[in-house]
Structure formats: structure tokens, C-alpha cells
Design a protein around this motif. Structure first.
Motif, PDB file in Angstrom:
ATOM      1  N   LYS A   1     -27.351 -59.649  -2.195  1.00  0.00           N
ATOM      2  CA  LYS A   1     -28.485 -59.114  -2.959  1.00  0.00           C
ATOM      3  C   LYS A   1     -29.545 -60.205  -2.948  1.00  0.00           C
ATOM      4  CE  LYS A   1     -30.522 -56.365  -5.996  1.00  0.00           C
ATOM      5  NZ  LYS A   1     -30.961 -55.029  -5.683  1.00  0.00           N
ATOM      6  N   THR A   2     -30.722 -59.888  -2.382  1.00  0.00           N
ATOM      7  CA  THR A   2     -31.768 -60.895  -2.186  1.00  0.00           C
ATOM      8  C   THR A   2     -32.965 -60.637  -3.096  1.00  0.00           C
ATOM      9  OG1 THR A   2     -31.100 -61.224   0.106  1.00  0.00           O
ATOM     10  CG2 THR A   2     -33.328 -61.906  -0.466  1.00  0.00           C
ATOM     11  N   PHE A   3     -33.496 -61.725  -3.624  1.00  0.00           N
ATOM     12  CA  PHE A   3     -34.696 -61.712  -4.444  1.00  0.00           C
ATOM     13  C   PHE A   3     -35.775 -62.499  -3.701  1.00  0.00           C
ATOM     14  CE2 PHE A   3     -31.034 -61.356  -7.160  1.00  0.00           C
ATOM     15  CZ  PHE A   3     -31.381 -60.317  -8.017  1.00  0.00           C
ATOM     16  N   ILE A   4     -36.927 -61.874  -3.449  1.00  0.00           N
ATOM     17  CA  ILE A   4     -38.052 -62.536  -2.805  1.00  0.00           C
ATOM     18  C   ILE A   4     -38.828 -63.275  -3.887  1.00  0.00           C
ATOM     19  CG2 ILE A   4     -40.154 -62.226  -1.424  1.00  0.00           C
ATOM     20  CD1 ILE A   4     -37.476 -61.448  -0.006  1.00  0.00           C
ATOM     21  N   LEU A   5     -39.050 -64.573  -3.654  1.00  0.00           N
ATOM     22  CA  LEU A   5     -39.677 -65.422  -4.668  1.00  0.00           C
ATOM     23  C   LEU A   5     -41.121 -65.741  -4.285  1.00  0.00           C
ATOM     24  CD1 LEU A   5     -36.639 -67.799  -5.271  1.00  0.00           C
ATOM     25  CD2 LEU A   5     -37.201 -65.656  -6.436  1.00  0.00           C
TER      26      LEU A   5
ATOM     27  N   HIS B   1     -32.031 -62.941 -13.831  1.00  0.00           N
ATOM     28  CA  HIS B   1     -32.555 -63.579 -15.036  1.00  0.00           C
ATOM     29  C   HIS B   1     -33.195 -64.941 -14.729  1.00  0.00           C
ATOM     30  CE1 HIS B   1     -32.811 -65.046 -19.143  1.00  0.00           C
ATOM     31  NE2 HIS B   1     -32.121 -66.101 -18.761  1.00  0.00           N
ATOM     32  N   MET B   2     -32.508 -65.771 -13.952  1.00  0.00           N
ATOM     33  CA  MET B   2     -32.992 -67.126 -13.664  1.00  0.00           C
ATOM     34  C   MET B   2     -34.270 -67.128 -12.832  1.00  0.00           C
ATOM     35  SD  MET B   2     -31.070 -69.095 -15.355  1.00  0.00           S
ATOM     36  CE  MET B   2     -31.583 -70.672 -14.721  1.00  0.00           C
ATOM     37  N   GLU B   3     -34.415 -66.178 -11.933  1.00  0.00           N
ATOM     38  CA  GLU B   3     -35.573 -66.152 -11.035  1.00  0.00           C
ATOM     39  C   GLU B   3     -36.655 -65.167 -11.459  1.00  0.00           C
ATOM     40  OE1 GLU B   3     -35.759 -68.521  -9.187  1.00  0.00           O
ATOM     41  OE2 GLU B   3     -33.835 -69.042  -8.329  1.00  0.00           O
ATOM     42  N   ALA B   4     -36.535 -64.597 -12.642  1.00  0.00           N
ATOM     43  CA  ALA B   4     -37.469 -63.561 -13.104  1.00  0.00           C
ATOM     44  C   ALA B   4     -38.931 -64.000 -13.039  1.00  0.00           C
ATOM     45  CB  ALA B   4     -37.107 -63.115 -14.520  1.00  0.00           C
ATOM     46  N   ASP B   5     -39.231 -65.234 -13.363  1.00  0.00           N
ATOM     47  CA  ASP B   5     -40.619 -65.714 -13.366  1.00  0.00           C
ATOM     48  C   ASP B   5     -41.198 -65.849 -11.962  1.00  0.00           C
ATOM     49  OD1 ASP B   5     -40.542 -65.848 -16.107  1.00  0.00           O
ATOM     50  OD2 ASP B   5     -40.203 -68.013 -16.172  1.00  0.00           O
ATOM     51  N   TYR B   6     -40.353 -65.895 -10.932  1.00  0.00           N
ATOM     52  CA  TYR B   6     -40.799 -66.137  -9.561  1.00  0.00           C
ATOM     53  C   TYR B   6     -40.630 -64.934  -8.641  1.00  0.00           C
ATOM     54  CZ  TYR B   6     -40.231 -70.790 -11.459  1.00  0.00           C
ATOM     55  OH  TYR B   6     -40.308 -71.882 -12.263  1.00  0.00           O
ATOM     56  N   THR B   7     -39.862 -63.938  -9.052  1.00  0.00           N
ATOM     57  CA  THR B   7     -39.523 -62.801  -8.206  1.00  0.00           C
ATOM     58  C   THR B   7     -40.697 -61.829  -8.063  1.00  0.00           C
ATOM     59  OG1 THR B   7     -37.197 -62.948  -8.859  1.00  0.00           O
ATOM     60  CG2 THR B   7     -37.932 -60.867  -7.915  1.00  0.00           C
ATOM     61  N   THR B   8     -40.997 -61.484  -6.795  1.00  0.00           N
ATOM     62  CA  THR B   8     -42.020 -60.487  -6.523  1.00  0.00           C
ATOM     63  C   THR B   8     -41.413 -59.227  -5.912  1.00  0.00           C
ATOM     64  OG1 THR B   8     -42.479 -61.540  -4.395  1.00  0.00           O
ATOM     65  CG2 THR B   8     -43.900 -62.148  -6.253  1.00  0.00           C
ATOM     66  N   ALA B   9     -40.177 -59.316  -5.448  1.00  0.00           N
ATOM     67  CA  ALA B   9     -39.483 -58.143  -4.900  1.00  0.00           C
ATOM     68  C   ALA B   9     -37.982 -58.374  -4.984  1.00  0.00           C
ATOM     69  CB  ALA B   9     -39.888 -57.887  -3.455  1.00  0.00           C
ATOM     70  N   GLU B  10     -37.276 -57.270  -5.147  1.00  0.00           N
ATOM     71  CA  GLU B  10     -35.812 -57.301  -5.170  1.00  0.00           C
ATOM     72  C   GLU B  10     -35.343 -56.333  -4.083  1.00  0.00           C
ATOM     73  OE1 GLU B  10     -32.344 -56.018  -8.293  1.00  0.00           O
ATOM     74  OE2 GLU B  10     -34.119 -57.013  -9.117  1.00  0.00           O
ATOM     75  N   LEU B  11     -34.669 -56.870  -3.075  1.00  0.00           N
ATOM     76  CA  LEU B  11     -34.227 -56.047  -1.968  1.00  0.00           C
ATOM     77  C   LEU B  11     -32.947 -55.296  -2.316  1.00  0.00           C
ATOM     78  CD1 LEU B  11     -34.829 -58.518   1.003  1.00  0.00           C
ATOM     79  CD2 LEU B  11     -36.408 -56.892  -0.040  1.00  0.00           C
ATOM     80  N   SER B  12     -32.719 -54.192  -1.654  1.00  0.00           N
ATOM     81  CA  SER B  12     -31.500 -53.424  -1.855  1.00  0.00           C
ATOM     82  C   SER B  12     -30.291 -54.253  -1.434  1.00  0.00           C
ATOM     83  CB  SER B  12     -31.523 -52.143  -1.021  1.00  0.00           C
ATOM     84  OG  SER B  12     -32.600 -51.334  -1.410  1.00  0.00           O
ATOM     85  N   GLU B  13     -29.181 -53.991  -2.098  1.00  0.00           N
ATOM     86  CA  GLU B  13     -27.940 -54.686  -1.730  1.00  0.00           C
ATOM     87  C   GLU B  13     -27.564 -54.286  -0.314  1.00  0.00           C
ATOM     88  OE1 GLU B  13     -23.339 -54.570  -3.052  1.00  0.00           O
ATOM     89  OE2 GLU B  13     -24.805 -54.571  -4.674  1.00  0.00           O
ATOM     90  N   SER B  14     -27.113 -55.271   0.462  1.00  0.00           N
ATOM     91  CA  SER B  14     -26.723 -54.989   1.839  1.00  0.00           C
ATOM     92  C   SER B  14     -25.362 -55.584   2.143  1.00  0.00           C
ATOM     93  CB  SER B  14     -27.764 -55.537   2.809  1.00  0.00           C
ATOM     94  OG  SER B  14     -27.864 -56.937   2.695  1.00  0.00           O
ATOM     95  N   ALA B  15     -24.766 -55.056   3.172  1.00  0.00           N
ATOM     96  CA  ALA B  15     -23.444 -55.534   3.599  1.00  0.00           C
ATOM     97  C   ALA B  15     -23.581 -56.350   4.864  1.00  0.00           C
ATOM     98  CB  ALA B  15     -22.515 -54.366   3.852  1.00  0.00           C
TER      99      ALA B  15
END
Length: 95
Positions: A18-22, A81-95
Motif C-alpha cells: 500500500k503506497t502513499f505519494i508524499l 496517520h504518520m504521513e497525513a501531513d505530506y500525503t497527496t495521494a493514496e494508491l490502491s493496494e497491490s499484490a
């Protein structure tokens, strides 16, 4: 990918992530919660090339080294929670 704590190369591959774009971060492009093919949980970060001597760098660390046992969903929630201030996108979970 380098292990942040040992500076050794990690050979295990992510099988679930699960990736968060910062986009608001100066130093990091993204952070990922991952389950590796050896069963370990890891946090994988992609550092910005322009911030680290012109070279992109992917590093990783085991969250269990400081927190103890947790599940993948708990790790995802913690990163969210930790990256909330920096996150601009949350990618779908991938395998």
C-alpha cells in the motif's frame, strides 16, 4: 533496496503493498507498507533524487524493530496517520 538499520541490500520482494505519494514532502517521493515474500513487514521509502545528492534511493526498515508485532492493516493505518501531513495521494493496494 537498502535496509536502513544495517545498510545491507534486501533481496526479499514485496508481495502485498500500500503506497502513499508524499507530494508535500521535501525529502521523500513515497512511502509504502509492504509484506515481503519472506513474510516480514517493511516500510519502503523512495527518496527524492534532487534532495539526496542527485540520486534516487530506495530504503527500507522493519517496523517490528521498534514497535513489536503488528499486522499489515495496522502498519497501513500507522503510515496513513504518520504521513497525513505530506500525503497527496493514496494508491490502491497491490499484490
Amino acid at each position: 533496496m537498502l535496509d536502513t538499520w544495517t545498510n545491507k541490500v534486501i533481496l526479499a520482494k514485496p508481495v502485498r503493498r500500500k503506497t502513499f505519494i508524499l507530494g508535500k514532502s521535501v525529502a521523500l517521493e513515497s512511502t509504502t507498507a509492504a509484506v515481503m515474500d519472506d513474510g516480514t513487514l517493511r516500510v519502503i521509502t523512495q527518496r527524492r533524487a534532487d534532495y539526496f545528492e542527485g540520486k534516487p534511493l530506495t530504503t527500507s526498515w522493519k517496523p517490528g524493530q521498534w514497535k513489536g508485532r503488528e499486522s499489515f492493516p495496522e502498519l497501513v493505518e500507522w503510515l496513513r496517520h504518520m504521513e497525513a501531513d505530506y500525503t497527496t495521494a493514496e494508491l490502491s493496494e497491490s499484490a
